[in-house]
Design an enzyme around this catalytic site. Structure first.
Site, PDB file in Angstrom:
ATOM      1  N   GLU A  35      13.486   4.335  11.302  1.00 21.39           N
ATOM      2  CA  GLU A  35      12.924   4.944  10.085  1.00 21.39           C
ATOM      3  C   GLU A  35      13.692   4.399   8.886  1.00 21.39           C
ATOM      4  O   GLU A  35      14.929   4.343   8.911  1.00 21.39           O
ATOM      5  CB  GLU A  35      13.086   6.464  10.174  1.00 21.39           C
ATOM      6  CG  GLU A  35      12.615   7.200   8.933  1.00 21.39           C
ATOM      7  CD  GLU A  35      12.881   8.707   9.045  1.00 21.39           C
ATOM      8  OE1 GLU A  35      13.206   9.205  10.151  1.00 21.39           O
ATOM      9  OE2 GLU A  35      12.779   9.383   8.003  1.00 21.39           O
ATOM     10  N   PRO A  77       2.122   5.481   2.029  1.00 19.51           N
ATOM     11  CA  PRO A  77       1.437   5.562   0.742  1.00 19.51           C
ATOM     12  C   PRO A  77       2.297   5.242  -0.471  1.00 19.51           C
ATOM     13  O   PRO A  77       3.466   5.619  -0.539  1.00 19.51           O
ATOM     14  CB  PRO A  77       0.945   7.010   0.684  1.00 19.51           C
ATOM     15  CG  PRO A  77       1.708   7.746   1.714  1.00 19.51           C
ATOM     16  CD  PRO A  77       2.078   6.751   2.771  1.00 19.51           C
ATOM     17  N   ASN A  78       1.688   4.536  -1.388  1.00 24.24           N
ATOM     18  CA  ASN A  78       2.219   4.194  -2.715  1.00 24.24           C
ATOM     19  C   ASN A  78       3.221   3.048  -2.706  1.00 24.24           C
ATOM     20  O   ASN A  78       3.593   2.556  -3.771  1.00 24.24           O
ATOM     21  CB  ASN A  78       2.841   5.422  -3.403  1.00 24.24           C
ATOM     22  CG  ASN A  78       1.822   6.514  -3.643  1.00 24.24           C
ATOM     23  OD1 ASN A  78       0.759   6.237  -4.192  1.00 24.24           O
ATOM     24  ND2 ASN A  78       2.098   7.728  -3.209  1.00 24.24           N
ATOM     25  N   ARG A 133       7.107   0.821 -10.795  1.00 26.19           N
ATOM     26  CA  ARG A 133       7.364   2.164 -11.317  1.00 26.19           C
ATOM     27  C   ARG A 133       8.701   2.662 -10.782  1.00 26.19           C
ATOM     28  O   ARG A 133       9.114   2.283  -9.692  1.00 26.19           O
ATOM     29  CB  ARG A 133       6.291   3.159 -10.844  1.00 26.19           C
ATOM     30  CG  ARG A 133       4.908   2.915 -11.382  1.00 26.19           C
ATOM     31  CD  ARG A 133       4.699   3.628 -12.733  1.00 26.19           C
ATOM     32  NE  ARG A 133       3.321   3.531 -13.163  1.00 26.19           N
ATOM     33  CZ  ARG A 133       2.743   2.442 -13.672  1.00 26.19           C
ATOM     34  NH1 ARG A 133       3.431   1.334 -13.781  1.00 26.19           N
ATOM     35  NH2 ARG A 133       1.478   2.460 -14.054  1.00 26.19           N
ATOM     36  N   HIS A 166      14.090   4.233   4.562  1.00 24.90           N
ATOM     37  CA  HIS A 166      13.767   4.667   3.205  1.00 24.90           C
ATOM     38  C   HIS A 166      14.577   3.835   2.220  1.00 24.90           C
ATOM     39  O   HIS A 166      15.778   3.611   2.423  1.00 24.90           O
ATOM     40  CB  HIS A 166      14.093   6.155   3.009  1.00 24.90           C
ATOM     41  CG  HIS A 166      13.329   7.023   3.945  1.00 24.90           C
ATOM     42  ND1 HIS A 166      12.006   7.353   3.734  1.00 24.90           N
ATOM     43  CD2 HIS A 166      13.673   7.596   5.120  1.00 24.90           C
ATOM     44  CE1 HIS A 166      11.584   8.095   4.737  1.00 24.90           C
ATOM     45  NE2 HIS A 166      12.573   8.250   5.600  1.00 24.90           N
ATOM     46  N   ARG A 194      18.315  13.413  -2.863  1.00 25.99           N
ATOM     47  CA  ARG A 194      17.222  13.802  -3.753  1.00 25.99           C
ATOM     48  C   ARG A 194      16.857  15.280  -3.568  1.00 25.99           C
ATOM     49  O   ARG A 194      17.554  16.023  -2.909  1.00 25.99           O
ATOM     50  CB  ARG A 194      16.038  12.864  -3.512  1.00 25.99           C
ATOM     51  CG  ARG A 194      16.452  11.408  -3.743  1.00 25.99           C
ATOM     52  CD  ARG A 194      15.335  10.457  -3.535  1.00 25.99           C
ATOM     53  NE  ARG A 194      14.241  10.734  -4.449  1.00 25.99           N
ATOM     54  CZ  ARG A 194      13.018  10.223  -4.300  1.00 25.99           C
ATOM     55  NH1 ARG A 194      12.753   9.428  -3.278  1.00 25.99           N
ATOM     56  NH2 ARG A 194      12.080  10.508  -5.161  1.00 25.99           N
TER      57      ARG A 194
HETATM   58  O1  CA2 Z   1      12.753   5.826  -0.513  1.00 24.29           O
HETATM   59  C1  CA2 Z   1      11.726   5.605   0.157  1.00 24.29           C
HETATM   60  O2  CA2 Z   1      11.484   4.536   0.686  1.00 24.29           O
HETATM   61  C2  CA2 Z   1      10.679   6.717   0.295  1.00 24.29           C
HETATM   62  O3  CA2 Z   1      10.143   6.669   1.609  1.00 24.29           O
HETATM   63  C3  CA2 Z   1       9.603   6.467  -0.737  1.00 24.29           C
HETATM   64  C4  CA2 Z   1       8.571   7.592  -0.838  1.00 24.29           C
HETATM   65  C5  CA2 Z   1       9.212   8.962  -0.947  1.00 24.29           C
HETATM   66  O4  CA2 Z   1       8.204   9.954  -0.792  1.00 24.29           O
HETATM   67  C6  CA2 Z   1      10.263   9.155   0.093  1.00 24.29           C
HETATM   68  O5  CA2 Z   1      10.890  10.347  -0.176  1.00 24.29           O
HETATM   69  C7  CA2 Z   1      11.309   8.057   0.090  1.00 24.29           C
HETATM   70  C8  CA2 Z   1       7.679   7.469  -2.055  1.00 24.29           C
HETATM   71  C9  CA2 Z   1       7.141   6.133  -2.328  1.00 24.29           C
HETATM   72  C10 CA2 Z   1       6.515   6.154  -3.661  1.00 24.29           C
HETATM   73  O6  CA2 Z   1       6.224   4.844  -3.974  1.00 24.29           O
HETATM   74  C11 CA2 Z   1       6.521   4.381  -5.188  1.00 24.29           C
HETATM   75  C12 CA2 Z   1       6.408   3.041  -5.334  1.00 24.29           C
HETATM   76  C13 CA2 Z   1       6.703   2.467  -6.534  1.00 24.29           C
HETATM   77  C14 CA2 Z   1       7.127   3.227  -7.571  1.00 24.29           C
HETATM   78  C15 CA2 Z   1       7.221   4.588  -7.415  1.00 24.29           C
HETATM   79  C16 CA2 Z   1       6.905   5.170  -6.216  1.00 24.29           C
END
Ligand code: CA2
Length: 143
Positions: free
Chosen positions: A96, A10-11, A18, A98, A105
Site C-alpha cells: 500500500e 481516484p483523482n 493541485r 501513499h 493528516r
Molecule cells: O497521499 C496519497 O497518496 C493519498 O492516497 C492521496 C489521496 C488521499 O485521499 C489519501 O489520503 C492519501 C487523495 C488523492 C487526491 O489527488 C490529488 C491529486 C492532485 C492534487 C490533489 C489531490
C-alpha cells in the site's frame, strides 16, 4: 515473467497540478516513467482509475495474471471494503502506497481498510515512494 501491477485510485490523474504542498509537483505520467525504469525487464501494468468498479476489476486481473501489487487506493483506502475483499483474494505481495504521510493528516485519513491486507505500507515519501515500493516489491516477488 508475470507483470507487477501499480494501481492508482481516484483523482491521482491530477497529480502535480493541485495541492503541491501535500502531493508534490511530479505528475502521474512522470511517476509511471520512473516506475518503468525501476522494474527493468519485469513487465509492469501501470493504471489509474477514478472508478471503484474499475479498480476492483484491475485487482481481479492481477489475481489471474500478476506477480505483485503496489496500490495507491487514494480515497478508497478509507471507504472500500469491496477493494479490501478483492485484495484478500490476491496471493502475492501487496504494498500500500501513499504519497503523503496519511498519519500526519486529519483523522479521517488514519484508518485504512487496505492496510488490513497489505504486506507493507509506505507513506510520506512523495512520488519517490512509488520507486521505493517497487524496489521492495521486486525483492518480495523474487523470494
Ligand atoms: O497521499 C496519497 O497518496 C493519498 O492516497 C492521496 C489521496 C488521499 O485521499 C489519501 O489520503 C492519501 C487523495 C488523492 C487526491 O489527488 C490529488 C491529486 C492532485 C492534487 C490533489 C489531490
Amino acid at each position: 515473467m508475470k507483470p507487477v501491477y501499480v494501481l492508482n485510485g481516484p483523482n491521482l490523474n491530477r497529480l502535480g497540478k493541485r495541492e503541491p504542498h501535500i502531493y508534490g509537483t511530479t505528475t502521474l505520467a512522470e511517476i509511471e516513467e520512473n516506475c518503468r525504469k525501476v522494474v527493468g525487464d519485469r513487465p509492469i501494468i501501470f493504471r489509474q482509475t477514478n472508478s471503484e468498479e474499475t479498480l476492483i476489476g484491475l485487482v481481479h486481473e492481477a489475481i489471474d495474471e500478476g506477480a505483485g501489487i503496489v496500490i495507491n487506493p487514494a480515497a478508497f483506502t478509507f471507504t472500500s471494503l469491496a477493494l479490501l475483499d478483492a485484495l484478500k483474494m490476491f496471493e502475492g505481495p501487496v504494498i500500500e502506497l501513499h504519497i503523503s504521510n496519511i498519519h500526519k493528516r486529519e483523522q479521517i485519513y488514519h484508518k485504512s481498510y487496505v492496510s488490513m491486507r497489505a504486506d507493507a505500507v509506505i507513506a510520506g515519501l512523495g512520488a519517490y515512494g512509488y520507486e521505493a515500493a517497487l524496489v521492495a516489491l521486486l525483492r518480495l516477488v523474487r523470494d
